[in-house]
Design a protein around this motif. Sequence first.
Motif, PDB file in Angstrom:
ATOM      1  N   GLU A  76      18.645 -42.470  29.054  1.00 28.60           N
ATOM      2  CA  GLU A  76      17.720 -41.925  30.041  1.00 28.60           C
ATOM      3  C   GLU A  76      18.140 -42.427  31.413  1.00 28.60           C
ATOM      4  OE1 GLU A  76      12.966 -41.833  31.075  1.00 28.60           O
ATOM      5  OE2 GLU A  76      13.650 -42.725  29.222  1.00 28.60           O
ATOM      6  N   VAL A  77      18.334 -41.495  32.325  1.00 28.51           N
ATOM      7  CA  VAL A  77      18.749 -41.851  33.672  1.00 28.51           C
ATOM      8  C   VAL A  77      17.578 -41.590  34.615  1.00 28.51           C
ATOM      9  CG1 VAL A  77      20.385 -41.372  35.523  1.00 28.51           C
ATOM     10  CG2 VAL A  77      21.120 -41.203  33.135  1.00 28.51           C
ATOM     11  N   LYS A  78      17.210 -42.614  35.384  1.00 32.30           N
ATOM     12  CA  LYS A  78      16.129 -42.495  36.355  1.00 32.30           C
ATOM     13  C   LYS A  78      16.602 -43.038  37.691  1.00 32.30           C
ATOM     14  CE  LYS A  78      11.976 -42.970  33.520  1.00 32.30           C
ATOM     15  NZ  LYS A  78      10.751 -43.759  33.341  1.00 32.30           N
ATOM     16  N   ALA A  79      16.025 -42.492  38.734  1.00 33.34           N
ATOM     17  CA  ALA A  79      16.336 -42.996  40.077  1.00 33.34           C
ATOM     18  C   ALA A  79      15.558 -44.283  40.313  1.00 33.34           C
ATOM     19  CB  ALA A  79      15.947 -41.958  41.120  1.00 33.34           C
ATOM     20  N   LYS A  80      16.202 -45.275  40.921  1.00 36.83           N
ATOM     21  CA  LYS A  80      15.534 -46.516  41.316  1.00 36.83           C
ATOM     22  C   LYS A  80      14.948 -46.288  42.704  1.00 36.83           C
ATOM     23  CE  LYS A  80      18.574 -49.659  38.801  1.00 36.83           C
ATOM     24  NZ  LYS A  80      19.513 -50.785  38.968  1.00 36.83           N
ATOM     25  N   LEU A  81      13.691 -45.801  42.750  1.00 32.14           N
ATOM     26  CA  LEU A  81      13.086 -45.385  44.004  1.00 32.14           C
ATOM     27  C   LEU A  81      12.944 -46.524  45.003  1.00 32.14           C
ATOM     28  CD1 LEU A  81      10.388 -42.899  42.675  1.00 32.14           C
ATOM     29  CD2 LEU A  81      12.687 -42.419  43.500  1.00 32.14           C
ATOM     30  N   SER A  82      12.595 -47.707  44.533  1.00 33.71           N
ATOM     31  CA  SER A  82      12.435 -48.834  45.462  1.00 33.71           C
ATOM     32  C   SER A  82      13.783 -49.221  46.075  1.00 33.71           C
ATOM     33  CB  SER A  82      11.783 -50.029  44.772  1.00 33.71           C
ATOM     34  OG  SER A  82      12.561 -50.447  43.675  1.00 33.71           O
TER      35      SER A  82
END
Length: 172
Positions: free
Chosen positions: A133-139
């Motif tokens: 699962e690939v997610k953007a690191k928003l912080s």
Amino acid sequence: MTLKELIEQLEQFVDDSIANDGDMDITALESMMTQKADKIDAYGYAHERLSAEIAGAKAQLEFIKEKYETRLRQLESSKLRLEQRLLGYYQQELLGEKEKGSTYKLQFRNYPIVRVNVPVEDLPDEFKTVKTEVKAKLSELKKAIKEDVGGRTVIGFMAELEDNYKAHFKLN
């Protein structure tokens, strides 16, 4: 207008709005007040009352949810006990694989369950699936964008900060 009159008007206005399916006529609220300070107080009061109503509705919803989840667990437990009792009769050979009543038919079927006895990593590749699962690191993106003055890096083209203003009221 006195504070008491203001509060009475606001009470009536908010109560009418809540009774009207929560649809608040903001223009009517603004027309009640002539001074800017009165308008801010009116907005704050209406916001506070609506927030309280929302919290109350959420609490009621949670209570009802818990009540029916408990009932659902009880019903599921009763159904499971009934099925286990019937399975026990079948295993004791008090019931056959197929039984027939005047209204219902009962049949016992085997649904085998695969139980893996070794760590999944030890299975041959043909018997396992890898999920990523690939997610953007928003912080981290936010930090990089803030540090990227003038959009000099690649991050400036890939992501951007978007304004997200919200009104917050506090008592004086």
